[in-house]
Every structure is written in structure tokens, then in C-alpha cells.
Enzyme design. Structure first.
Site, mmCIF file in Angstrom:
data_model
loop_
_atom_site.group_PDB
_atom_site.id
_atom_site.type_symbol
_atom_site.label_atom_id
_atom_site.label_comp_id
_atom_site.label_asym_id
_atom_site.label_seq_id
_atom_site.Cartn_x
_atom_site.Cartn_y
_atom_site.Cartn_z
ATOM 1 N N LYS A 105 -9.239 -11.095 1.078
ATOM 2 C CA LYS A 105 -7.911 -11.258 0.473
ATOM 3 C C LYS A 105 -8.000 -12.220 -0.706
ATOM 4 O O LYS A 105 -8.742 -13.211 -0.644
ATOM 5 C CB LYS A 105 -6.950 -11.784 1.542
ATOM 6 C CG LYS A 105 -5.473 -11.770 1.164
ATOM 7 C CD LYS A 105 -4.625 -12.212 2.362
ATOM 8 C CE LYS A 105 -3.136 -12.289 2.032
ATOM 9 N NZ LYS A 105 -2.327 -12.722 3.186
ATOM 10 N N SER B 71 1.365 -12.073 8.890
ATOM 11 C CA SER B 71 0.831 -11.374 7.721
ATOM 12 C C SER B 71 -0.459 -10.588 7.935
ATOM 13 O O SER B 71 -0.882 -9.863 7.034
ATOM 14 C CB SER B 71 0.612 -12.357 6.576
ATOM 15 O OG SER B 71 1.803 -12.542 5.871
ATOM 16 N N SER C 206 1.810 -9.951 4.467
ATOM 17 C CA SER C 206 1.323 -10.030 3.100
ATOM 18 C C SER C 206 -0.108 -9.512 2.935
ATOM 19 O O SER C 206 -0.517 -9.181 1.827
ATOM 20 C CB SER C 206 1.362 -11.484 2.634
ATOM 21 O OG SER C 206 0.442 -12.265 3.380
#
Lengths: 483, 476
Positions: free
Chosen positions: A79, A178, A154
Site C-alpha cells: 500500500k 480498512s 481504504s
């Protein structure tokens, strides 16, 4: 053989048996990325050259007779809020455009040390704020099961990349659901470990007392493999804990006979989609068949979790995001005259709407005169929620619930109504508030969209979670329904 | 109307640890800009602080030396404000649970009475970066970012600028003797802000206070406080309403000016630093630290009076710094003349050091050499006046007094015959002075003696000169 279709543990075995080369595996994923990522939108940065070089080194070691431990030459995508030396770290925000991380996060270092190959950096909601990945400043990520739907957030791209076979393993981060929510919406396995289990050093902070790195894979074994490689105490992160990391491989057994599962009724209330409920009810039966003892329980403080979460996470974010000021790195407004002007203009131009919303909310909650009514009260609520869980775990091994109240929703469906967006995290957030570990595993489909089942474990009992999740997975086929 | 002044001081002192408070970078002063830095003290995305245990130890040590109680549970907090010298735009400091509380310092006032000045709290925190304003723009050097500081907050117990100076002097000498800080105001390792207000004499309600910043010396502190008292009294008497401002002392102009008024005061939004865990401080550790505290200045002072029989005043001046006290103690022991040792150190040596802006640590001569000088004088080999010349040479060359005496032929002349010749020569040339003296002008004698000493280049034994002059004048 299409190597990208294989799971991480399968690839690791093939590599160590010298049936395939590390480089071939990585190449296979890069060609898959080239083929589908223009549609999926998962990658913000691809590090092909560096990856291939690292593959060659690992292949040479295998050729010399070495066995690759740890990740065994399997690629991992990361990420874009976790530092990888020499790569961008945008957090999908314009304010960090142009910034290149000059150091490795501890998890990155561990992946490298454990023979992982880094494929690149993954899209996300800006600064990890969002539940649909619609807050990326750069591009949208679609749900691989249905391109009209969001992948969740997210860590939407971390889940979508695994579901779309663009990476066998990915790292996401969690502040409030998330990793688990997108894992649920994309039909993959996602773990959020206990707070303090995995180092946060090098992970761009959102809510410091809530943030944890999470792991995503196509099945429980893969998820356990990656978790084992990065967990453990770190002197660079004072909040990590020295409790030994269990050998998660030993947890991958079907036997759950006599294990006690609590079903909190508050997680099956009004907002829950009927079809999702049916999938979870089915899953409960499977677990009972496997020998678990299931009992309904009540966690009455659940309803206060979301409010406490949004105050604590936003308050911490307002302080954590203060460093993005245009002075030392990242975006600086070309119009600015003096320091205050640099701050105001760079931040106004650099941050997106949701990030600004949370900064303002958090600043307000910490302001003199409001601190006691908001932040301090939220901390008290948090403590009570923790105690409620601690008490429950005196009796139960795990708690079970749906991961998300619905399957993946359409783009734009919830962007107008912020509260409805926030509500999509209602089953995941209490876990972050309490600092507990939890895992989401696929448990069915509704209209060809995946449904996720959540197990919540006691502190530092990731081993129990892997055992439960593995037992369930072994009795079902949902995880095999790859794209 | 008569007024009473209320003063409290907030002192920041750099702690002398080798590495910074939240990372492993060196705290060394100087260095090329931005070379003592890492992701943590630059505030890069993802970097986390880890607390340097030595800083906590030094904080506790300073607290113990200042009679504080030490907290069992400490916590770090964030103080949020935007400024380019603050890389995270928040400072990691301590708000609700500081390391030390409720201490005091005993200061001696002008009239010899003792007064206790309370210490509210001591907490540890990080220093900011340094801003360099150039014509091309402002540059930031992060070498100082994250250097550990202890902030020592006094109670509003001081009632005059002089008391404030005494307090700060005492604080400085205690901190430097415990070696937690070198307390150099001119290098910025000791910084002082003052809170000051006035109230009607006898009142028990404090007036509106102002905070004064940027006082870089003891002198500046005293001047700024005096200025501020005058300003506040004038304001009150002219019916003006005082406001709670932060003011800046301008040493060249000799005045304070408003930096920011209360309505523009920052809301620092303090909240717990989640990246660092609670500090648990056990008694065992505190006792271990207590053992490392050396003899403090006031303890030394009392011992010097008792052991060496020097006056209290001397002992107090001599123990002002650890290095001066050590120098004295060695000199006194070797020379077996403590009073002369303290006289030299407090008098000529302090004067020369002041003129040359140097410290005891920098002296080129040793206590052994100073003792030798004292012995030369006591044995009558040289006069005190010659001694004063020799000390200047010792200061600049580091040569031993014996060497200097030999090289410059400075041995005292006690030969009455040769001195008498000079005495008569001078008296012959100054008959007017003899007359003046006989008419009651005592000073005339000193003038004559001075001329004789000059003639003998200071080498004549002054006692013999005096004796001979008196005798010879009577004969005339």
C-alpha cells in the site's frame, strides 16, 4: 502454466522445488498487471526493474542449493502509505507527490529479509481515509468482481490486486476496518492483527493509537504466511509488544472441536443486508459441524464504537497530518509568499475533501473547551468497550460476525451521504477501538459479489483466528472461486 | 502607591546526552547543516519517536538535585503548532504528567537571609530546528531538532529582579554541577523566559502578567524585568488596562515589545502522544540515580567554610561553578593557604577571565602553579604586587611562577642598604611632598612610596620601603 493463478504458498513450494524460477513468478505477475491493471487501477507505482534484479539474486541462491525460507521468493505489493526506500509514498494524495521515501519501513525491511519481492505501491483512499477507495487523488480502483462497484477501502487496491491476481500477497493498513472491509468486498482473506503485533515504523500515520499493518492473501494459509514474516517487536516502534509470535503454520488445522464462538447480536441488527445475513448464518452452521460451540451474546456498547472512533481517529489525524506543510517535502503551492501562506495554500491545494473534513473534525475535538466533551470522553468510551471485550473473551475463543453490512456498493452510491459511508465500517471499527485482532474470510456470494465473514480474537491470539478461519475455509469452496 | 512585584521563571536547559531524545542522532553542537538528522528528527512520513532512556534519567537527576518529587507514571504529550522550525508541526513534550514536581531552590538574598523559591515542575521535551534568515530566504537546519531539553518552571515566588537573577544563578550552578547540562546561556544551552506582574503592596491577588522572552544573559534578565516593572507601573498609574501579552526583550534598544497578545495566543491542543507508551518509574531506579548526584554547590559551600575556614561569602562565590570549586580546593590544599587561594580566584583571576571571556576550564595554568605563586609571596621571595604581574603572564603563557620570576628577574629586594639609596634619592627630588605630609596630607606618603616602587620596578620589599620612608622623613 499461468503462475499468477497460483497461491503464495503454492508458488513458494514450486520455487524451492526448483520447478519455477523466482524471476518467472514475478514476470508472470507483471504481465498480469500489464494486462488488467488499466481496468482495475490497483497500482500507483510498479518497481519492475528493481524486482527483477532481486529475483536474479534469489534465483542464484536457490541454484547454489539454498532453501528460501520466509516468503520464499513470492512477490508482495505494498500500500502506498508504507515506506519502501527509493519508491514514492504518496498515500494517494497530491500533497505527497514527488516525495521519495529515503528509508524502509520495518515491515518492508522484513519482507526483503524474508525473501519477498516487492512489485510496487498500491492505490488507496487518500491517507487511508475512506471505505470505497473513491478518495484516491489519482485514480479509481474497481472491484474485480464487478467493475461498477467499489472495492472497499481504504486498502481497496490491496484487496482488489489479490482478487484480480495482480499480486499473490499484499500489505494494507487499518485504522478502522480498512483491510477487512475491502477483503470482504473483494472476496479475499484479510487480517488486522493486534495493536502492537506489527511495527508501524515507516507507515504513514493516520490514527497512531489505532493504526496497524494488515495482510491480504487469497486464502488463510497465504495470509498467515505473510503475517508470520512481518510480525514481532521492533525497537523503532515503542508500541510493539515483545509477546512471542506464534508459529502460524501450526494453526492451519481443521480441528476446532470444543472451541467457543460468541455471536454478538448487535452485529446482526437493522442495517445488515438480508442476503449477507443468510451467508453468515450458513457459515455458523459449518463451524458447528466442525465441532465449535456457538452461543449468542450481547455487546451493548457496540453502538458507541463508531462515534468514539471518528473522534479519536480524526483527532490523531489532525496532528499526524500537520507535518504535510510544503516546507520540507511534497507539494508546495507556487503562489505562496511566506511561511503561513505556504501552509495555507499548500494544504488547501494538496489535501482532498475527506482529509480536510477529518482534519477539521479532529482539530475541533482537541480544541480548548471541547477536549473534555469530545476527545477525553471518546477515550473513556474506548476503555469501556475494551473492558466489554476483555470480559467476553474470558468465556469465548472468538467472536463471529459479518465483516461488512453489505456487499460492494456502486461508485457514487455513498459519496453524497458521508454517514452512510461511515456506517459500512460498523462491524469492523469496534475491533480497532479495542486493539483486538480480527480476520475476514470469504463466506459466499450475493449477485456474484463476495460476502465476508469476520472472526474477532483475543489479544495476541492471531493463532486462534487462523485456526478458526482455516477450519471454515477447509469446509467451503468460496476462496477457490478466483477470477 | 507602593507595588509588589511577582516573578516566575521558565528555564529551558539542554540535557547533555550523546543522542537526541527520540532518535539515535548525535546531539553534538555545530556540524554542517542537516547532517545530524534522520527520518525521525526530520518528521518524515511514517517515522516514529523512541524515547531515549538517558534523557529520562537526566530529567530525574535534575529533579532530585532540585528537591522535587519524581512521578511514578510519566506521559509524553503532543503540543500542536505550526512553525517551520518544528518538523512535525507538533512538539513531543509533557503536559499533565511531568517527570518532576514540587521542588525548591534556596537562594541567599542581598541582606544575607535565605529564601526558598519553589519549583512547580520539570518536564522533558525536544528542541526545535534552527532557522537561518538569509537574503535569499529562510533556511532550516535540523541538527538541533530533537536535542533533549528539560523545562524547569518555578513558582511565582520571586519578588524582585535581583531575586530572579539569584534564582537563575543558583539553578545554573546546581544543574551544571550535576552535569546534566553545561548551562551556557551564550550558546543557548540555557534559556530563560519570565512571567512578571505587579500588584498593590499587601494585596494577595496577582496582577495581569506578561511573559518576556529572548533574554540571553543574567544582565539582560535583570534589565528586562526592571524595564517591565516600570512599564507596568506607568500603565497602571495612567489608568491603562494591562493585557496578558507575550513580549520580546530587545537588548540593544533596552525595551520589551509585544510578540503576541492573548487573543492571538495559540491553542496548543495538547493530547497524549500515542507513539510512546506510559513511563513507569520505580523507586529502585530513582535511588540509583540519586547515588550519581555529586556534592551540590550549597553542600560544597558549607564544607569549604568548615574545612578551610574561609569566609562564607568567599565559599559562596567559589562554589558558583564546579570547575572553580575544584580549582580552589586543589590550590588550597597544596598551598595550605585557603584564604589566599580564594582571594586570587575571586580577584585577579576572575577579572582576567572576564576580560578575556574565558572559563576556569580554559585556564593554561594549574592549581599546583597557583599554589606555587602563593608560596612565593608568603615566603617573601616576591611581593604581592609582583605576584599580580606574574599571574597575568601565567594566564597568557601557562609558565610556572618560578620560571617567570627567574626569566624576568623579579625576586624581591629586601636589602635595606640598596633600598635606602633609592628612598633618599626620591625624597630629595620631592621635598614638596614631605612638606605636604608634615602638614597633615597623608596621601603624600603613598605618592612617595609609589615613586620608590616604580624606581625599583616593584621589586623592593614594600614593608621595608614603608619603614625606611617613615624613618627618613622624620629625620628631615
Amino acid at each position: 502454466m499461468e503462475l499468477h493463478k497460483l497461491k503464495a504458498h503454492e508458488l513458494k513450494d514450486l520455487i524451492n522445488n526448483k520447478e519455477v524460477k523466482v524471476e518467472e513468478v514475478t514476470e508472470s505477475f507483471f504481465s498480469r498487471i500489464d494486462k488488467v491493471d488499466h481496468k482495475i487501477g490497483a497500482y500507483l507505482y510498479k518497481s519492475k526493474e528493481e524486482a527483477v534484479n532481486n529475483c536474479k539474486e534469489l534465483d542464484a541462491r536457490i541454484a547454489s542449493g539454498e532453501k528460501l525460507e520466509g516468503l520464499g521468493g513470492v512477490p508482495v505489493a505494498i500500500k502506498d502509505n508504507i515506506s519502501v526506500k527509493g519508491m514514492q509514498n504518496t498515500c494517494a494524495s497530491k500533497i505527497l507527490e514527488g516525495y521519495i521515501a529515503p528509508y524502509d519501513a520495518t515491515v518492508t525491511k522484513k519482507i526483503k529479509e524474508n525473501n519477498g519481492i516487492i512489485l510496487g505501491k498500491l492505490n488507496m483512499d487518500e491517507f487511508a481515509m475512506g471505505s470505497s477507495n473513491e478518495n484516491s487523488a489519482f485514480k479509481k480502483v474497481v472491484n474485480p468482481w464487478n467493475e461498477e462497484c467499489v472495492p472497499g477501502g481504504s486498502s481497496g487496491a490491496s484487496a482488489a490486486a489479490v482478487a484480480a491476481l495482480e499480486a499473490p500477497l499484499t500489505l494494507g493498513t487499518e485504522t478502522g476496518g480498512s483491510v477487512r472491509q475491502p477483503a470482504s468486498l473483494c472476496g479475499v482473506v484479510g487480517l488486522k492483527p493486534t495493536y502492537g503485533r506489527i511495527s508501524r515504523y515507516g507507515v504513514t500515520a493516520f490514527g497512531s493509537t489505532l493504526d496497524q499493518v494488515g495482510t491480504i492473501g487469497r486464502d488463510v494459509e497465504d495470509c498467515a504466511l505473510l503475517t508470520g514474516a512481518i510480525a514481532g517487536v521492533d525497537k523503532m516502534d515503542f508500541t510493539t509488544v515483545s509477546t512471542p509470535v506464534q508459529d502460524y503454520k501450526k494453526s492451519l488445522v481443521k480441528d476446532i472441536k470444543g472451541k467457543k464462538i460468541g455471536i454478538p447480536v448487535e452485529y446482526f441488527g437493522d442495517g445488515l443486508d438480508d442476503n449477507v445475513r443468510k451467508c453468515v448464518d450458513e457459515a455458523i452452521k459449518v463451524l458447528e459441524d466442525n465441532g465449535a460451540i456457538v452461543k449468542k451474546i450481547s455487546l451493548p456498547l457496540t453502538e458507541y464504537s463508531l462515534a468514539a472512533y471518528y473522534i479519536i481517529s480524526s483527532a490523531e489525524a489532525s496532528s499526524n497530518l500537520a507535518r504535510f506543510d510544503g516546507i520540507r517535502y511534497g507539494h508546495r503551492s507556487k503562489e505562496s509568499q511566506d511561511a503561513v501562506d505556504i501552509y495555507i495554500k499548500s494544504r488547501s491545494e494538496g489535501f482532498g475533501k475527506e482529509v480536510k473534513r477529518r482534519i477539521m473534525l479532529g482539530t475541533y475535538a482537541l480544541s480548548s473547551g471541547y477536549y473534555d466533551a469530545y476527545y477525553k470522553k471518546a477515550l473513556k468510551v474506548r476503555n469501556l468497550i475494551k473492558q466489554e471485550f476483555v470480559k467476553t473473551f474470558e468465556e469465548f475463543d472468538v467472536l463471529l460476525s459479518p465483516t461488512s453490512p453489505s456487499t460492494a456498493f456502486k461508485f457514487g452510491e455513498k459519496t453524497k451521504d458521508v454517514l452512510s459511508m461511515y456506517l459500512s465500517d460498523i462491524y469492523t471499527v469496534p475491533v480497532n477501538i479495542a486493539g483486538l485482532p480480527a480476520i475476514s474470510v470469504p463466506c459466499g456470494f450475493v449477485n456474484n459479489l463476495p460476502v465476508g465473514l469476520q472472526f474477532i480474537g483475543n489479544y495476541f491470539r492471531e493463532d486462534v483466528l487462523f485456526n478458526m478461519a482455516y477450519s471454515y475455509e477447509a469446509a467451503t469452496d468460496w476462496h477457490k472461486k478466483a477470477l | 502607591m507602593e507595588y509588589e512585584v511577582v516573578i516566575g521563571l521558565e528555564v529551558h536547559t539542554e540535557l547533555l546526552t550523546k543522542t537526541k531524545i527520540y532518535c539515535g542522532c548525535t546531539t553534538e553542537f555545530g556540524g554542517q547543516p542537516n547532517t545530524h538528522v534522520c527520518p525521525v528528527c526530520l518528521g518524515l512520513p511514517g517515522a516514529l519517536p523512541h524515547l531515549n532512556k538517558k534523557v529520562v534519567e537526566y530529567g530525574i537527576k535534575s529533579g532530585l538535585a532540585l528537591n522535587c518529587s519524581i512521578t511514578k507514571y510519566g506521559r509524553m504529550d503532543r503540543k500542536n503548532y505550526f512553525y517551520p522550525d518544528c518538523p512535525k508541526n507538533y512538539q513531543i513534550t509533557q503536559d499533565e504528567l511531568p517527570l518532576c514536581r514540587d521542588g525548591y531552590i534556596e537562594v541567599e538574598l542581598e541582606d544575607g537571609t535565605k529564601k526558598r523559591v519553589g519549583i512547580e515542575r520539570i518536564h522533558i521535551e525536544e528542541d526545535a530546528a534552527k532557522l537561518l534568515h538569509t537574503p535569499a530566504g529562510t533556511l532550516v537546519d535540523f541538527n538541533r531538532s530533537g536535542v533533549p531539553l528539560a523545562e524547569i518552571v518555578s513558582k511565582p515566588d520571586m519578588r524582585s529582579p535581583k531575586e530572579a537573577v539569584k534564582y537563575l544563578e543558583r539553578l545554573k550552578s546546581i544543574l551544571s554541577s550535576t552535569k546534566v547540562s553545561d548551562c551556557k546561556m551564550e550558546e543557548g544551552s540555557l534559556r530563560c523566559d519570565a512571567n512578571i506582574s505587579i500588584m498593590e503592596k499587601g494585596s494577595d491577588t496577582f496582577g495581569v502578567r506578561t511573559e518576556i522572552k529572548n533574554m540571553n544573559s543574567f544582565k539582560a534578565l535583570e534589565k528586562a524585568l526592571n524595564y517591565e516593572i516600570d512599564r507596568q507601573i506607568k500603565a497602571v498609574e495612567s489608568g491603562e488596562k494591562l493585557t496578558q501579552d507575550t513580549r520580546r526583550w530587545d537588548d540593544t534598544k533596552g525595551e520589551t515589545t509585544v510578540m503576541r497578545s492573548k487573543e492571538f495566543a495559540n491553542d496548543y491542543r495538547y493530547f497524549p502522544e500515542g507513539d510512546l507508551v506510559t513511563l513507569n518509574i520505580d523507586d529502585e531506579w530513582i535511588e540509583e540515580i540519586r547515588k550519581t548526584i555529586p556534592e551540590l554547590p550549597h553542600e560544597k559551600e558549607a564544607r569549604f567554610v568548615k574545612e578551610f575556614g574561609i569566609p562564607k561569602h568567599d565559599a559562596s562565590v567559589i562554589t558558583f561553578t564546579m570547575s572553580m570549586a575544584d580549582f580552589f580546593e586543589k590550590t588550597a590544599k597544596i598551598s595550605e593557604d585557603a584564604k589566599s587561594a580564594s582571594n586570587w580566584l575571586m580577584g585577579d583571576i576572575s577579572k582576567i577571565m572576564k576580560e578575556n571571556a574565558t572559563w576556569v576550564e580554559d585556564l593554561k595554568f594549574t592549581p599546583e602553579q597557583l599554589a606555587e605563586l602563593i608560596k612565593l609571596i608568603n615566603s617573601g621571595t616576591i611581593s604581592n604586587a609582583i605576584g599580580k604581574k606574574i599571574i597575568v603572564t601565567m594566564f597568557s603563557t601557562g609558565k610556572s611562577p618560578k620560571t617567570i620570576v627567574e626569566e624576568e628577574g623579579l625576586i624581591q629586594n629586601s636589602d635595606e642598604g640598596s633600598i635606602l639609596e633609592v628612598v633618599n634619592k626620591v625624597l630629595d627630588e620631592n621635598s614638596k611632598s614631605i612638606e605636604d605630609f608634615k602638614n597633615g596630607k597623608k596621601r603624600a606618603l603613598g605618592f612617595v612610596v609609589g615613586l620608590i616602587m616604580k624606581e625599583t620596578r616593584g621589586k623592593a620589599n614594600p614593608q621595608i620601603v614603608n619603614k625606611l620612608v617613615n624613618e627618613e622623613i622624620k629625620k628631615r
